[in-house]
Enzyme design. Structure first.
Site, PDB file in Angstrom:
ATOM      1  N   ILE A 119       0.845  -1.325   0.139  1.00 44.31           N
ATOM      2  CA  ILE A 119       0.008   0.065   0.099  1.00 44.31           C
ATOM      3  C   ILE A 119       0.841   1.216   0.013  1.00 44.31           C
ATOM      4  O   ILE A 119       0.645   2.421  -0.705  1.00 44.31           O
ATOM      5  CB  ILE A 119      -1.044   0.123   1.171  1.00 44.31           C
ATOM      6  CG1 ILE A 119      -2.039  -1.182   1.215  1.00 44.31           C
ATOM      7  CG2 ILE A 119      -1.615   1.447   1.219  1.00 44.31           C
ATOM      8  CD1 ILE A 119      -2.666  -1.234   2.442  1.00 44.31           C
ATOM      9  N   ASP A 149      11.279   2.990   5.285  1.00 38.52           N
ATOM     10  CA  ASP A 149      11.127   1.786   5.327  1.00 38.52           C
ATOM     11  C   ASP A 149      12.317   1.131   5.852  1.00 38.52           C
ATOM     12  O   ASP A 149      13.536   1.684   5.399  1.00 38.52           O
ATOM     13  CB  ASP A 149      10.627   1.469   3.975  1.00 38.52           C
ATOM     14  CG  ASP A 149       9.932   0.090   4.131  1.00 38.52           C
ATOM     15  OD1 ASP A 149      10.341  -1.114   4.690  1.00 38.52           O
ATOM     16  OD2 ASP A 149       8.457   0.005   3.721  1.00 38.52           O
ATOM     17  N   ASN A 150      12.153  -0.074   6.645  1.00 35.28           N
ATOM     18  CA  ASN A 150      13.517  -1.022   6.961  1.00 35.28           C
ATOM     19  C   ASN A 150      13.367  -2.065   6.254  1.00 35.28           C
ATOM     20  O   ASN A 150      14.291  -3.026   6.460  1.00 35.28           O
ATOM     21  CB  ASN A 150      13.303  -1.071   8.513  1.00 35.28           C
ATOM     22  CG  ASN A 150      12.223  -2.184   8.996  1.00 35.28           C
ATOM     23  OD1 ASN A 150      11.306  -2.344   7.999  1.00 35.28           O
ATOM     24  ND2 ASN A 150      12.456  -2.544  10.168  1.00 35.28           N
ATOM     25  N   GLY A 185       8.762  -4.933   3.088  1.00 32.40           N
ATOM     26  CA  GLY A 185       8.851  -4.172   1.885  1.00 32.40           C
ATOM     27  C   GLY A 185       9.871  -4.470   0.956  1.00 32.40           C
ATOM     28  O   GLY A 185      11.050  -5.246   1.323  1.00 32.40           O
ATOM     29  N   ALA A 223       3.655   1.558   8.159  1.00 31.94           N
ATOM     30  CA  ALA A 223       4.575   0.628   8.614  1.00 31.94           C
ATOM     31  C   ALA A 223       4.079  -0.208   9.741  1.00 31.94           C
ATOM     32  O   ALA A 223       3.446   0.295  10.528  1.00 31.94           O
ATOM     33  CB  ALA A 223       5.836   1.473   9.245  1.00 31.94           C
ATOM     34  N   TYR A 263      -3.091  -8.397  16.674  1.00 32.51           N
ATOM     35  CA  TYR A 263      -3.162  -7.342  15.500  1.00 32.51           C
ATOM     36  C   TYR A 263      -4.401  -6.458  15.450  1.00 32.51           C
ATOM     37  O   TYR A 263      -4.082  -5.367  15.465  1.00 32.51           O
ATOM     38  CB  TYR A 263      -2.879  -8.247  14.226  1.00 32.51           C
ATOM     39  CG  TYR A 263      -3.061  -7.325  13.047  1.00 32.51           C
ATOM     40  CD1 TYR A 263      -1.973  -6.630  12.470  1.00 32.51           C
ATOM     41  CD2 TYR A 263      -4.228  -7.151  12.150  1.00 32.51           C
ATOM     42  CE1 TYR A 263      -2.228  -5.921  11.203  1.00 32.51           C
ATOM     43  CE2 TYR A 263      -4.495  -6.308  11.039  1.00 32.51           C
ATOM     44  CZ  TYR A 263      -3.236  -5.587  10.616  1.00 32.51           C
ATOM     45  OH  TYR A 263      -3.338  -4.941   9.426  1.00 32.51           O
ATOM     46  N   ARG A 295     -16.008 -11.288   0.748  1.00 39.47           N
ATOM     47  CA  ARG A 295     -15.242 -10.283   1.062  1.00 39.47           C
ATOM     48  C   ARG A 295     -15.432  -8.884   0.612  1.00 39.47           C
ATOM     49  O   ARG A 295     -16.078  -9.062  -0.627  1.00 39.47           O
ATOM     50  CB  ARG A 295     -13.761 -10.700   1.230  1.00 39.47           C
ATOM     51  CG  ARG A 295     -13.179 -11.811   1.764  1.00 39.47           C
ATOM     52  CD  ARG A 295     -13.131 -11.553   3.233  1.00 39.47           C
ATOM     53  NE  ARG A 295     -12.657 -12.534   4.106  1.00 39.47           N
ATOM     54  CZ  ARG A 295     -13.378 -13.748   4.669  1.00 39.47           C
ATOM     55  NH1 ARG A 295     -14.939 -13.425   4.398  1.00 39.47           N
ATOM     56  NH2 ARG A 295     -13.016 -14.751   5.344  1.00 39.47           N
TER      57      ARG A 295
END
Ligand SMILES: NC(=O)c1ccc[n+]([C@@H]2O[C@H](COP(=O)([O-])OP(=O)(O)OC[C@H]3O[C@@H](n4cnc5c(N)ncnc54)[C@H](O)[C@@H]3O)[C@@H](O)[C@H]2O)c1
Length: 317
Positions: A13, A32-33, A37, A80, A147, A215
């Protein structure tokens, strides 16, 4: 034009959101790490002078605050996260660090450095197995995983900080997002990326139960536009909205669309339904239309045609 800091920019995304913002003429700082990704996702963005990539861990104390102090963005889009429900169940401590503590660090960076707006990647997972259909934002929140619980806690953390310190917070409750660059190897990547890979490789897909589960699938291009609206549309107030289409698609329907495009592949294999699988998930998109001026434009058939062919399909005006 605005300057936006996007965390998780190299993800599914995040990279689409980054491309969309750059296309609209905004400046983007991507962070980003590469936990899940990939740099390849940013191939287009990296060619733009309006884009800068920072390879950093946003859950590490001080990192985000230092970056925000240096870059002074108008808005932060915080994507993230640890994105796998299964991984959150196996490792709840890591889920807490990446999905709750990191949100607190975002709130703190916004407070310290006067960021006007924070957009947070929430999830339909906060509703758990809510009985209501379609699900409105007011539905009872009954997360059934670490989550989902972390996403709900982060919404409250960010909204409370925004109300206290004077920045706008938009919580985006994504339903099932699909499209290019979604990693089929990830357990949370969703049925469409797995179907796409299997059909491309000529392998039958597995349907658990009768395949009539439904869905609310939303194309990633629509989600990117919803994120850009939440970050840049003038005059927004804080709140949460479903980012969904309001249309239900069954897994059988999905398999039918893929089968039509791949006539040589065998019929789906049916297996016993999996315990705990939610039968139906459908969002009510009305609040996002009012709060953000957002309505999804790409239907499942058009989005899948694009995914299968690799070519953009014109969307409705
Ligand atoms: N894909 C969906 O259907 C869906 C549905 C609901 C919510 N979401 C949420 O949307 C967001 C983006 O999800 P996605 O599907 O693009 O997943 P993704 O795994 O492709 O993207 C997440 C990105 O965050 C990065 N990241 C993770 N931890 C980091 C850290 N500590 N520091 C810096 N970067 C870090 C990863 O490397 C990755 O690039 C997540 O917050 C996810 O929970 C996704």
């Amino acid at each position: 034009m605005a300057k936006i800091l996007v965390t998780g920019a190299a993800g599914f995304i995040g990279s689409h959101t980054t491309d969309y913002l750059l296309g609209e003429g905004h400046k983007v700082v991507g962070v980003d790490n590469f936990r899940t990704g990939r740099k390849e996702n940013l191939a287009t963005a990296l060619r733009s002078p309006a884009f800068a990539l920072q390879v950093k861990d946003v859950a590490a104390p001080g990192v985000l605050a230092d970056l925000v102090a240096a870059e002074r963005p108008d808005a932060i889009i915080h994507l993230a996260a640890l994105v796998s429900v299964q991984e959150s169940i196996a490792n709840p401590e890591l889920n807490f660090s990446l999905n709750v503590l990191a949100s607190q660090l975002v709130a703190e960076a916004a407070r310290l450095h006067g960021v006007g707006r924070v957009v947070f990647a929430s999830s339909a997972a906060i509703y758990g197995d809510a009985a209501e259909r379609p699900i409105r934002e007011s539905a009872e929140k009954r997360p059934v995983s670490p989550y989902g619980a972390a996403k709900l806690a982060s919404e409250d953390l960010l909204l409370g900080h925004g109300a206290c310190y004077g920045f706008t917070v938009r919580c985006q409750r994504y339903f099932n997002v699909f499209g290019a660059r979604q990693d089929p190897a990830s357990p949370y990547s969703g049925v469409i990326s797995i179907f796409a890979r299997n059909y491309r490789e000529g392998k039958s897909v597995t349907l658990y139960g009768d395949g009539r589960q439904t869905r609310d699938f939303i194309a990633v291009g629509d989600v990117a536009r919803a994120n850009a609206l939440a970050a840049t549309r003038p005059g927004l107030t804080s709140g949460a909205a479903n980012i969904c289409t309001g249309r239900a698609t069954s897994l059988l329907d999905l398999a039918g669309i893929f089968a039509a495009a791949h006539p040589g592949v065998g019929a789906p294999v049916h297996r016993a339904a999996r315990a705990g699988d939610i039968l139906h998930s459908l969002g009510d998109p009305a609040a996002a239309a009012v709060a953000l001026g957002f309505t999804a434009r790409t239907g499942v058939a058009a989005g899948l045609a694009e995914l299968i062919s690799g070519q953009p399909v014109p969307v409705l005006p």
